[in-house]
Scaffold this motif. Structure first.
Motif, short mmCIF file in Angstrom:
data_model
loop_
_atom_site.label_atom_id
_atom_site.label_comp_id
_atom_site.label_asym_id
_atom_site.label_seq_id
_atom_site.Cartn_x
_atom_site.Cartn_y
_atom_site.Cartn_z
N PRO A 148 45.10 47.10 44.44
CA PRO A 148 45.08 48.56 44.67
C PRO A 148 44.64 49.34 43.44
N TRP A 149 44.83 48.80 42.25
CA TRP A 149 44.45 49.49 41.01
C TRP A 149 43.04 49.11 40.54
N ALA A 150 42.37 48.27 41.29
CA ALA A 150 40.99 47.89 40.96
C ALA A 150 40.03 48.59 41.91
N THR A 151 38.83 48.87 41.42
CA THR A 151 37.82 49.51 42.25
C THR A 151 37.04 48.46 43.03
N ARG A 167 32.74 45.34 40.44
CA ARG A 167 33.20 44.20 39.65
C ARG A 167 33.66 44.65 38.25
N ALA A 168 34.79 44.08 37.82
CA ALA A 168 35.32 44.27 36.47
C ALA A 168 35.60 45.74 36.15
N ARG A 169 36.04 46.51 37.14
CA ARG A 169 36.34 47.93 36.92
C ARG A 169 37.68 48.27 37.57
N VAL A 170 38.45 49.11 36.85
CA VAL A 170 39.75 49.55 37.35
C VAL A 170 39.72 51.07 37.50
N HIS A 171 40.67 51.59 38.27
CA HIS A 171 40.77 53.04 38.45
C HIS A 171 41.31 53.68 37.18
N ILE A 191 50.70 55.10 41.98
CA ILE A 191 50.70 53.71 41.48
C ILE A 191 51.25 53.75 40.07
N ARG A 192 52.53 53.48 39.93
CA ARG A 192 53.20 53.58 38.64
C ARG A 192 53.36 52.22 37.96
N THR A 193 53.42 51.19 38.75
CA THR A 193 53.59 49.84 38.21
C THR A 193 52.55 48.91 38.84
N ILE A 194 52.25 47.86 38.12
CA ILE A 194 51.37 46.82 38.65
C ILE A 194 52.04 45.48 38.40
N ASN A 195 51.52 44.44 39.00
CA ASN A 195 52.09 43.11 38.80
C ASN A 195 50.98 42.07 38.74
N GLY A 196 51.34 40.91 38.24
CA GLY A 196 50.41 39.79 38.15
C GLY A 196 51.19 38.49 38.02
#
Length: 247
Positions: free
Chosen positions: A97-100, A103-107, A117-122
């Protein structure tokens, strides 16, 4: 006289040497007097006949190849920003959700905040027991630490990633205590925002960083510390498109 025919007569004296003129012990001439020139020498003539023929015909050269032309100027340099191979596109299905969709680009940060979108996970994996964990990061909290570090130390980095980026400090596995490395799959699915917030971009392979630089229109030649520095600064620019990293 024919200008194409030249005759030369050269006179050379006939000289004979006495066999006693050499010292058999040392194999060297004993004295100049031993050199005996015969009194009755006769004159000999060398007859040289030089004939000047017509100039060669350039058209008769068998090695001449008119199809091969000399270069007219310097060769153009290859474009460092190559196009994608056939069948591939710059746009993909956004892997997070935080990626556009590129390729290789984020919001950017404003988009993330406006979409709550306050937190992300991996995911991370133990290097020994291969246990997989999911880690969650607070975006604003992690970004503040990275922003302060970059703005305070960028002038001394000399466009090279520092050691803390090259060799990131990893969390320990709760099961065996070994280090946890980020899970990095296909290049198009790399969780770039998770890696930069956890300061784990240094775990990427050189080929991963080249992929990132290629699709963000950055030069992808150089050592890993150079490409790693570019990746950190580029992601900061994507998160803060209006500054303060555009220097």
């Amino acid at each position: 006289m024919d200008p194409k025919h030249l005759q030369l007569n050269l006179w050379t004296p006939s000289i004979s040497f006495s066999s006693s003129s050499f010292d058999h012990k040392h194999h060297l001439p004993s004295s100049p007097s031993n050199l005996n020139v015969t009194k009755g020498h006769h004159q000999e003539f060398l007859h040289l006949d030089l004939t000047l023929g017509p100039p060669p015909d350039p058209s008769s050269n068998p090695n001449r190849n008119p199809a091969v032309a000399a270069p007219t100027g310097p060769r153009a340099r290859a474009n460092p920003f190559q196009k994608l191979k056939g069948g591939k596109s710059e746009t993909i299905t956004a892997p997070y959700p935080w990626a556009t969709a590129r390729r290789a680009r984020v919001h950017d940060l404003n988009y993330l905040q406006s979409n709550n979108i306050r937190t992300i996970n991996g995911q991370v994996e133990c290097k020994v027991c291969q246990t997989v964990y999911t880690i969650e990061y607070d975006i604003e909290e992690k970004l503040k630490g990275i922003k302060d570090f970059v703005l305070g130390n960028r002038w001394r980095m000399n466009d090279r990633a520092p050691k803390c980026w090259m060799y990131p400090r990893l969390d320990n596995c709760k099961t065996c205590g070994s280090s946890l490395k980020p899970v990095i799959g296909k290049k198009r699915d790399i969780n770039w925002l998770f890696l930069v917030l956890g300061q784990m971009l240094g775990c990427c392979k050189l080929s991963d960083l080249k992929y990132f630089c290629k699709h963000t229109k950055n030069h992808r030649t150089g050592a890993k510390n150079r490409l790693l520095y570019i990746a950190y600064i580029e992601l900061c620019k994507q998160l803060y498109p209006h500054g303060p990293f555009h220097l």
